[in-house]
Design an enzyme around this catalytic site. Structure first.
Site, PDB file in Angstrom:
ATOM      1  N   GLU A 221       1.533  42.335  44.181  1.00 47.59           N
ATOM      2  CA  GLU A 221       0.847  43.232  43.057  1.00 47.59           C
ATOM      3  C   GLU A 221       1.971  43.417  42.243  1.00 47.59           C
ATOM      4  OE1 GLU A 221       1.969  46.299  46.193  1.00 47.59           O
ATOM      5  OE2 GLU A 221       1.022  45.126  47.981  1.00 47.59           O
ATOM      6  N   HIS A 228       8.592  48.288  46.898  1.00 52.04           N
ATOM      7  CA  HIS A 228       7.386  47.571  46.126  1.00 52.04           C
ATOM      8  C   HIS A 228       8.000  46.117  46.137  1.00 52.04           C
ATOM      9  CE1 HIS A 228       4.622  50.526  46.439  1.00 52.04           C
ATOM     10  NE2 HIS A 228       4.161  49.696  46.947  1.00 52.04           N
TER      11      HIS A 228
END
Ligand code: ATP
Ligand code: MG
Length: 440
Positions: A221, A228
């Protein structure tokens, strides 16, 4: 420039083991020069190793002239042989009077980051020079806590009759749908890095019943957030003869166990991180809110509208975290937002037996009750526009007596971020991987 060799020098102690009982004894320490001071006739070297520091005192006339003239620099790698002496004003009330110092490796005159603890360098520069950066007191505390958390997870789950499994991280096909995968070249074929142990842990439930795995997972991603990473470290648990309620109970008990454990064993490290009053043992059970209750709350309290079935925005989560700062579960998510293997409620097929575990605004865990009937699983795949044929090898395992099961995946890096009070998930990982960082 010639450097000393270690020769017959071997560490006899770590700094933490230099206790008053050793006064008068000879020891050999090894480590790095955290700091040094020259007061004319008196010089101090602060030697740090993986545990702590000790003061090496060089006094003119007490040590040999050659030794007194030894030069050191920040973070030089040295070994010191000397006698332990009591000295009230030294850290820990002890100093080492050296008879020999070996300079094993030097550093450049100017280090890229400040290592004296006076200023904190920018995170990207710290990551570029990670081994140096990891020697800081704060980082040593973070990674001692991380190590203890992983140890504590194992202790808790093994005690509860879980079996540790290891599943492949190189996989044949883009299994779960949803998350993007990293393709790799596997001899003449294309393969992928695993995004989670999901399908394998479910299969292994039909053998070992309660299973867990602690392993990396890969998420392709392009997220540029402080929560993240592209390579994450996760705990996967899966329980046979169980449903979501059993998993919720397991997780809250496990989190309570872990925090008790690190408060007992790593309180000094929590103090270094100023977290001793914040990372406290949470009460259980954790509150459970349904997805519907949460979107209503978001609408009435923060005036943010979330349509049923929609994801909750980062902004809404942030606001939620202000009113719900502790651990809580969001249960019963819409079927449309959950993967094929999560079971819908029999009487309300628009909702699933699924949950997220939150700490304030941050999602730590997703999980739920799984579909264990093969025909139903095939139907669920079709409903999600996935082709059952590409799941053939997984589906076949459901022919061999698959028990009802439920489980969850917990992001260990995010959990460490919470426990250590870190602002950025990259601080919780030794070598973080993000869309724009592949080295060191
Ligand atoms: P998010 O919505 O926050 O991106 P997710 O729902 O996609 O997370 P899951 O697939 O449910 O994540 O993964 C299980 C857990 O793994 C998450 O609850 C989270 O703690 C962790 N996790 C997932 N993706 C990441 C990531 N890219 N970086 C760090 N941790 C992650
Ligand atoms: Mg999730």
């Amino acid at each position: 420039m010639s450097m000393d060799e270690m020769e017959d020098f071997r560490k006899t102690h770590y700094t933490k083991d230099i206790i008053p009982e050793l006064i008068g004894k000879e020891v050999i320490l090894g480590g790095w020069v955290q700091n040094y001071r020259d007061l004319g006739g008196l010089k101090f070297i602060i030697l740090q190793d993986k545990f702590a520091e000790r003061q090496i005192t060089l006094k003119k006339g007490v040590v040999s002239n050659d030794l007194f003239d030894v030069k050191v620099g920040y973070q030089w790698n040295i070994m010191v042989k000397g006698i332990v002496k009591e000295f009230k004003k030294a850290p820990g009330g002890i100093e080492i009077i050296p008879s020999q110092i070996k300079i094993l490796n030097k550093t450049p005159q100017k280090l890229p980051i400040d290592m004296t603890g006076e200023t904190v360098s920018e995170l990207d520069i710290r990551l570029d020079n990670r081994v140096l950066d990891l020697r800081s007191k704060k980082n040593q505390a973070i990674f001692r806590i991380r190590s203890e958390v992983i140890n504590s997870i194992r202790e808790f789950l093994l005690k509860n009759n879980f079996t540790e499994i290891t599943t492949p991280k190189i996989i044949a096909s883009a299994t779960e749908g949803g998350t993007e995968l990293f393709p790799i070249i596997y001899f003449e074929e294309e393969a992928f890095l695993s995004q989670s142990a999901q399908l394998y842990k479910e299969q292994l439930c039909s053998v070992f019943e309660n299973v867990f795995e602690i392993s990396p997972a890969f998420r392709a991603e392009k997220s540029h957030t402080k929560r993240h990473l592209c390579e994450i470290f996760t705990l996967d648990v899966e329980m046979a003869f169980a449903n979501m309620q059993d998993v919720l109970k397991l997780l809250e008990e496990m989190i309570q166990f872990i925090i008790k454990d690190i408060r007992e064993k790593r309180l000094d490290d929590l103090k270094i991180l100023n977290m001793e009053n914040k990372t406290i043992v949470p009460k259980i059970p954790f509150p459970r809110y349904t997805y519907k209750e949460i979107i209503e709350k978001i609408s009435t309290e923060f005036n943010i509208n979330v349509e049923f079935g929609e994801d909750i925005s980062t902004e809404a989560y942030r606001k939620l975290g202000e009113v719900l700062p502790g651990y809580y579960f969001i249960i019963d998510w819409p079927t449309s937002s959950k993967p094929f293997y999560i079971i819908p409620y029999k009487d309300k097929p628009e909702l699933t037996e699924s949950f997220d575990l939150q700490k304030g605004y941050l999602e730590l865990t997703s999980g739920g009750t799984r579909v264990h009937n093969k025909e139903y699983l095939e139907k669920r795949l079709e409903e999600k526009d996935l082709n059952p044929i590409s799941f053939e090898s997984h589906l076949r395992m459901f022919d061999f007596g698959m028990p009802p099961h439920a489980g969850a995946g917990l992001g260990i890096d995010r959990f460490i971020t919470v426990l250590c009070g870190l602002d950025d998930i990259r601080e919780a990982v030794m070598y973080p991987r993000t869309p724009d960082r592949l080295t060191p």
